[in-house]
Structure formats: C-alpha cells, structure tokens
Design a protein around this motif. Structure first.
Motif, PDB file in Angstrom:
ATOM      1  N   GLU A 126       1.395  -1.296  -8.804  1.00  0.00           N
ATOM      2  CA  GLU A 126       2.155  -1.981  -9.849  1.00  0.00           C
ATOM      3  C   GLU A 126       1.882  -1.362 -11.222  1.00  0.00           C
ATOM      4  O   GLU A 126       2.801  -1.169 -12.027  1.00  0.00           O
ATOM      5  CB  GLU A 126       1.785  -3.468  -9.874  1.00  0.00           C
ATOM      6  N   VAL A 127       0.607  -1.062 -11.496  1.00  0.00           N
ATOM      7  CA  VAL A 127       0.239  -0.483 -12.791  1.00  0.00           C
ATOM      8  C   VAL A 127       0.906   0.870 -12.985  1.00  0.00           C
ATOM      9  O   VAL A 127       1.462   1.167 -14.056  1.00  0.00           O
ATOM     10  CB  VAL A 127      -1.295  -0.350 -12.909  1.00  0.00           C
ATOM     11  N   LEU A 128       0.864   1.699 -11.954  1.00  0.00           N
ATOM     12  CA  LEU A 128       1.471   3.029 -12.068  1.00  0.00           C
ATOM     13  C   LEU A 128       2.995   2.942 -12.145  1.00  0.00           C
ATOM     14  O   LEU A 128       3.630   3.750 -12.830  1.00  0.00           O
ATOM     15  CB  LEU A 128       1.045   3.904 -10.883  1.00  0.00           C
ATOM     16  N   LEU A 129       3.567   1.966 -11.451  1.00  0.00           N
ATOM     17  CA  LEU A 129       5.015   1.771 -11.536  1.00  0.00           C
ATOM     18  C   LEU A 129       5.413   1.458 -12.972  1.00  0.00           C
ATOM     19  O   LEU A 129       6.325   2.086 -13.533  1.00  0.00           O
ATOM     20  CB  LEU A 129       5.439   0.619 -10.616  1.00  0.00           C
ATOM     21  N   TRP A 130       4.711   0.494 -13.586  1.00  0.00           N
ATOM     22  CA  TRP A 130       5.061   0.118 -14.954  1.00  0.00           C
ATOM     23  C   TRP A 130       4.648   1.187 -15.955  1.00  0.00           C
ATOM     24  O   TRP A 130       5.267   1.319 -17.020  1.00  0.00           O
ATOM     25  CB  TRP A 130       4.458  -1.239 -15.301  1.00  0.00           C
ATOM     26  N   ALA A 131       3.613   1.959 -15.611  1.00  0.00           N
ATOM     27  CA  ALA A 131       3.242   3.078 -16.479  1.00  0.00           C
ATOM     28  C   ALA A 131       4.370   4.104 -16.510  1.00  0.00           C
ATOM     29  O   ALA A 131       4.678   4.685 -17.559  1.00  0.00           O
ATOM     30  CB  ALA A 131       1.946   3.722 -15.984  1.00  0.00           C
TER      31      ALA A 131
ATOM     32  N   PHE B 119      -0.661   2.179   2.230  1.00  0.00           N
ATOM     33  CA  PHE B 119       0.530   3.019   2.319  1.00  0.00           C
ATOM     34  C   PHE B 119       1.502   2.735   1.180  1.00  0.00           C
ATOM     35  O   PHE B 119       2.029   3.665   0.560  1.00  0.00           O
ATOM     36  CB  PHE B 119       1.259   2.812   3.652  1.00  0.00           C
ATOM     37  N   THR B 120       1.753   1.444   0.914  1.00  0.00           N
ATOM     38  CA  THR B 120       2.699   1.125  -0.154  1.00  0.00           C
ATOM     39  C   THR B 120       2.185   1.627  -1.505  1.00  0.00           C
ATOM     40  O   THR B 120       2.967   1.990  -2.368  1.00  0.00           O
ATOM     41  CB  THR B 120       2.976  -0.393  -0.236  1.00  0.00           C
ATOM     42  N   MET B 121       0.856   1.649  -1.666  1.00  0.00           N
ATOM     43  CA  MET B 121       0.284   2.198  -2.899  1.00  0.00           C
ATOM     44  C   MET B 121       0.596   3.686  -3.017  1.00  0.00           C
ATOM     45  O   MET B 121       1.079   4.148  -4.055  1.00  0.00           O
ATOM     46  CB  MET B 121      -1.229   2.003  -2.923  1.00  0.00           C
ATOM     47  N   ILE B 122       0.320   4.427  -1.952  1.00  0.00           N
ATOM     48  CA  ILE B 122       0.561   5.875  -1.979  1.00  0.00           C
ATOM     49  C   ILE B 122       2.041   6.172  -2.183  1.00  0.00           C
ATOM     50  O   ILE B 122       2.426   7.032  -2.988  1.00  0.00           O
ATOM     51  CB  ILE B 122       0.055   6.529  -0.672  1.00  0.00           C
ATOM     52  N   ASN B 123       2.880   5.427  -1.464  1.00  0.00           N
ATOM     53  CA  ASN B 123       4.322   5.619  -1.600  1.00  0.00           C
ATOM     54  C   ASN B 123       4.776   5.282  -3.023  1.00  0.00           C
ATOM     55  O   ASN B 123       5.615   5.973  -3.607  1.00  0.00           O
ATOM     56  CB  ASN B 123       5.048   4.729  -0.590  1.00  0.00           C
ATOM     57  N   GLY B 124       4.208   4.218  -3.588  1.00  0.00           N
ATOM     58  CA  GLY B 124       4.555   3.835  -4.955  1.00  0.00           C
ATOM     59  C   GLY B 124       4.143   4.887  -5.972  1.00  0.00           C
ATOM     60  O   GLY B 124       4.870   5.174  -6.931  1.00  0.00           O
ATOM     61  N   ILE B 125       2.956   5.472  -5.765  1.00  0.00           N
ATOM     62  CA  ILE B 125       2.482   6.518  -6.671  1.00  0.00           C
ATOM     63  C   ILE B 125       3.392   7.741  -6.610  1.00  0.00           C
ATOM     64  O   ILE B 125       3.766   8.319  -7.632  1.00  0.00           O
ATOM     65  CB  ILE B 125       1.035   6.925  -6.324  1.00  0.00           C
ATOM     66  N   VAL B 126       3.761   8.106  -5.396  1.00  0.00           N
ATOM     67  CA  VAL B 126       4.628   9.278  -5.225  1.00  0.00           C
ATOM     68  C   VAL B 126       5.973   9.068  -5.911  1.00  0.00           C
ATOM     69  O   VAL B 126       6.446   9.921  -6.672  1.00  0.00           O
ATOM     70  CB  VAL B 126       4.842   9.578  -3.721  1.00  0.00           C
ATOM     71  N   SER B 127       6.607   7.903  -5.649  1.00  0.00           N
ATOM     72  CA  SER B 127       7.938   7.666  -6.213  1.00  0.00           C
ATOM     73  C   SER B 127       7.893   7.454  -7.728  1.00  0.00           C
ATOM     74  O   SER B 127       8.790   7.889  -8.446  1.00  0.00           O
ATOM     75  CB  SER B 127       8.594   6.463  -5.535  1.00  0.00           C
ATOM     76  N   SER B 128       6.836   6.797  -8.226  1.00  0.00           N
ATOM     77  CA  SER B 128       6.758   6.487  -9.654  1.00  0.00           C
ATOM     78  C   SER B 128       6.286   7.671 -10.494  1.00  0.00           C
ATOM     79  O   SER B 128       6.870   7.978 -11.535  1.00  0.00           O
ATOM     80  CB  SER B 128       5.809   5.302  -9.888  1.00  0.00           C
ATOM     81  N   ILE B 129       5.204   8.296 -10.047  1.00  0.00           N
ATOM     82  CA  ILE B 129       4.576   9.344 -10.846  1.00  0.00           C
ATOM     83  C   ILE B 129       5.087  10.736 -10.493  1.00  0.00           C
ATOM     84  O   ILE B 129       5.443  11.533 -11.371  1.00  0.00           O
ATOM     85  CB  ILE B 129       3.039   9.300 -10.689  1.00  0.00           C
TER      86      ILE B 129
ATOM     87  N   GLY C 246      15.494   6.005 -11.963  1.00  0.00           N
ATOM     88  CA  GLY C 246      15.232   4.878 -11.072  1.00  0.00           C
ATOM     89  C   GLY C 246      15.812   5.068  -9.684  1.00  0.00           C
ATOM     90  O   GLY C 246      15.100   4.949  -8.679  1.00  0.00           O
ATOM     91  N   PRO C 247      17.116   5.379  -9.562  1.00  0.00           N
ATOM     92  CA  PRO C 247      17.714   5.588  -8.249  1.00  0.00           C
ATOM     93  C   PRO C 247      17.056   6.710  -7.443  1.00  0.00           C
ATOM     94  O   PRO C 247      16.839   6.561  -6.235  1.00  0.00           O
ATOM     95  CB  PRO C 247      19.166   5.945  -8.585  1.00  0.00           C
ATOM     96  N   VAL C 248      16.722   7.816  -8.099  1.00  0.00           N
ATOM     97  CA  VAL C 248      16.085   8.932  -7.387  1.00  0.00           C
ATOM     98  C   VAL C 248      14.724   8.509  -6.837  1.00  0.00           C
ATOM     99  O   VAL C 248      14.374   8.808  -5.688  1.00  0.00           O
ATOM    100  CB  VAL C 248      15.931  10.159  -8.317  1.00  0.00           C
ATOM    101  N   ALA C 249      13.947   7.787  -7.652  1.00  0.00           N
ATOM    102  CA  ALA C 249      12.635   7.323  -7.206  1.00  0.00           C
ATOM    103  C   ALA C 249      12.766   6.334  -6.045  1.00  0.00           C
ATOM    104  O   ALA C 249      11.986   6.382  -5.082  1.00  0.00           O
ATOM    105  CB  ALA C 249      11.893   6.674  -8.369  1.00  0.00           C
TER     106      ALA C 249
END
Length: 448
Positions: A250-255, A387-397, A422-425
């Motif tokens: 969540e933090v990296l997503l909002w970052a 997994f959702t953390m890693i996936n979130g980091i990849v898509s966000s960062i 946003g759509p690409v991520a």
C-alpha cells in the motif's frame, strides 16, 4: 456475540457477497465523502491554491493510510480464518495484539511525519502558492494517526467476523461530524486547509471513541479491559507476516501516486489541482470493486479456515463479474462527460480543462481495477500477501513510475500520457496474478 457475527462459509455465494458488500460500499462511500468534503468545502470557500493544498496533503496522507490499512487488513484475514475454524480464544488474542501494537505504531508514524513533511513536500515540488497550507494540513492530520488506526482497526475486526453493517454506523458518524466541522472551521472561521485537517481528525476520534463504547456494551467477542490489551508473540508474528507485505504494498502504491502528483505539480497549479481532483473522483469510481474485493477477502479467509477452497475460487469469479458491471458506469461517465466530473468540485476553467485531458486516458483504469482488486482480495484472503506485495511493487514502482517519466519527460504527452500510467500498471498486475493463480491453484494456504 452472534448478533455481530456472520458465517460466510455456507449458503449462496451471490447472497453472501452482495449482503456483505452493500454495507461495505455504503461505509466506503461515507468514508470517501468525509475526505472529499474537505476538497469540496475548501474549493467552495477558498481558491485554487487552497484546493491544491488539500489535494496534495490528502495524497501524502494516503501513504499513512496505506500503512495502517495493511496492518488492519491482516486483522481481518486472521480474525476471519480463526473465526471460520471456530477458535474464539485465538480471535480475542489477535484483536488484543492488533489494537495494542497499532497504538505504538501510530505514535511512531506521527513523530516520523512531523520530521518528514517539509522535505517530502519539497521533493513533490509543491506549488509555492499552496506550500504553507499543505504543511498545515499534513501536520494536523498526522497528529491524529492514532484515531485513523483505531477506527479502521475496529471496522476490520468486525468484517473478519462477517459483520459489515456496524462499521457503516461508525463511519457515518465520522462523515457527518467532518462535514459539520468543515463548514464551521473553513466556512465560518476561514481556517482554510488547516480547518479541513482539524475537522478530519476530530471526526475520526469521535467515531473511534463511540465505536469502543458501543461494542463494550454489547456481547462482543473481545472485552475492552486493560488486561486484554496484550501483544501475544505468536499472534503478533502472524499479524506482521500477513500485514507487513500488505502495508509495504500500500505504501509503495501511494508513493508511486505521489510521484505522479509530483510530475503534475511541476506542470503548474491547474495541473496539480486537476490530478488531485481526479484522485478524489477515482476513490468513488473504485468503491464498488474495492468493497467487493474486501468482502471477497473476508469470505476467502473464512472458507480457507473452514477448508473450503473451491467455494473461495467460485466467489472470485462472481466478484469480478459484479465489480466489472459496476465499474463500467464510471468509465462511460468519464469518457462521455469528463467536464461534469471536474465541475462537481467547483474547479475553475483551467482545472476543468486539464482534468478532462487526464480523465480521458486515466479512466481506463476504472474498469481494470474491477479485475485487479478482486484478484488481490482472493489472494490476500488465502494468505498469499507476500505475492500481492511483490506484484504490487512491480506494477507500482517498476511499471507505473517509468511509464510516467516516459510519457511526460521523453514523449512529452502531458496529462494525457500521465493518465496512461494507471491502466498500464493494472494490466501488468492482472496478468501476473492470473499466471500465479493458475500455477498455484492446488496449493491453498491456511495461515492458522
């Protein structure tokens, strides 16, 4: 406390999802309203600088909210699995550990935000006209982090127990209180962004206290006694195991959203305000899929605890279908009449024009999150938070930020290009999640 509990392991999945989600949607609408009220009322009584300050300040505080949501979502998942397995003592110990550790974390976050606010706003290239108001907004909101945690934690615990109705009452109190205080502090006393921030933390504090009083007088599974507020080592370990990846995600997503905001800020005051306004509208557009995904997480957690993984998988497919239908409405609205959306927030002509450009591409994400959120809800509920953390980091960062710089700095596509990030991520996240689920469909996780 049978009147506050609901088993999600039996009966119609459609009925369980819808009956659980509707109060959740109402609660999230109310929660979004008290946040949006700040922007609407500041926009009504001040100027573009005031509008920009609350927009930027809100985005900064979303990082804090993300950190808290990760920990409280861990409470939902663990409470749900323990409750599904009928282990009430473990449910009570988990609640005590969550509330106790959350109080400590909240105080730490408050101190950290006091130190980092100004450097962070400088990095974000906050427009000079909005800088002073933004500092006040973030500082005041940061002083009430313990209230943000408290009432989010209580709501998450109730949802883990299958109760999505009571949180609506607590959030409704916060919403009404916040709007009244906004009108008084901003409209009457002309406190600008500082008044909006003060209204926010006071309303959350009142809601939290009333929620505790209410539950203490009911036959709640956890007794609000000093001796029960203990951090149990095994429960704390499980909360961190589940919550830390969610919080980091969540933090990296909002970052990553802050980076987007920083790019918009560098374009000018109108662009800064436009992206902030769209972010507020985005909250409403994503309420149905977000609420359904949280319901799915609770349903999945209880069914994994009850050893019914096939029911959880069926619920995933149903939740995606319902969410997609709901999200389609917002996508069509944003594509057909983007100016009407910007007009809701009393934005001036320049902000309306900038927001219309941004929405044309960014709104594609409104329908993609119907899939992404529910995939994450299913995976989180089954305990796959790493997994959702890693996936979130990849898509966000690794995806959103590089695409943002490519579109705006290299290709010079402005807000239209920025809106595509946003759509690409989301597409990246969806594809990775689908592959992961197919490869691990026979390896359901039971945390308890």
């Amino acid at each position: 406390m049978k009147q506050l509990e609901q088993s999600l392991t039996e009966g119609s999945i459609y009925k369980s999802l819808i009956s659980f989600s509707i109060p959740f949607i109402i609660a999230n609408i109310l929660q979004a309203l008290y946040g949006t009220a700040d922007l609407l009322i500041v926009g009504l009584f001040t100027d573009t600088a005031g509008l920009s300050s609350v927009a930027i300040g809100t985005q900064v505080m979303q990082i804090v909210n993300g950190l808290i949501i990760g920990l409280t979502m861990a409470g939902t998942i663990l409470v749900g699995q323990y409750y599904g397995a009928k282990r009430n003592n473990d449910v009570s110990e988990t609640i005590g550990s969550l509330l106790s550790s959350g109080a400590i974390v909240s105080l730490f976050i408050t101190v950290l935000m006091f130190i980092l606010t100004k450097p962070l706003l400088n990095i974000l290239k906050t427009p000079p006209e909005a800088y002073a108001d933004t500092v006040k907004y973030v500082m005041i909101c940061s002083s009430g982090v313990i209230f943000i945690f408290g009432y989010n934690a209580i709501s998450s615990i109730l949802r883990g127990l299958g109760d999505s109705k009571r949180p609506v009452y607590f959030i409704a109190i916060a919403c009404v209180t916040n709007i009244v205080l906004d009108l008084i502090l901003v409209g009457v006393f002309d406190m600008r962004a500082a008044g909006a921030a003060l209204a926010t933390i006071l309303s959350q504090g009142i809601s939290m206290v009333l929620a505790i009083i209410y539950l203490a007088k009911r036959n709640f599974i956890f007794e609000f006694k000093l001796g029960n507020f203990k951090i149990k080592k095994d429960k704390m370990s499980m909360l961190l195991k589940v919550g830390a990846p969610l919080s980091l995600q969540e933090v990296l997503l909002w970052a990553s959203f802050l980076v987007i905001a920083g790019i918009a800020n560098s374009m000018g005051l109108a662009e800064s305000a436009a992206v902030g306004v769209v972010a507020k509208f985005e909250v409403f557009s994503m309420l149905p899929p977000m609420s359904i995904s949280y319901a799915l997480a609770a349903l999945t957690a209880q069914n994994i605890g009850a050893n019914k993984p096939e029911r959880a998988m069926k619920a995933l497919k149903i939740s995606i279908l319902i969410s997609f239908i709901c999200s389609l409405f917002f996508f069509v609205w944003a594509q057909a009449h983007p100016q009407s959306i910007m007009g809701i927030f009393k934005a001036d002509a320049d902000v309306v024009n900038a927001g219309g450009k941004y929405l044309k591409t960014f709104s594609i994400d409104f329908i993609l999150v119907a899939i992404k959120f529910n995939l994450n809800g299913y995976l989180n509920g089954s305990g796959r938070t790493n997994f959702t953390m890693i996936n979130g980091i990849v898509s966000s960062i690794a995806v959103r930020i590089p695409v943002a710089f490519l579109m705006t700095i290299v290709l010079q596509k402005g807000l239209i290009g920025l809106g595509l990030t946003g759509p690409v991520a989301s597409i990246t996240s969806i594809l990775v999640s689908i592959v992961y689920i197919k490869m691990n469909s026979s390896k359901e996780v039971n945390l308890i």
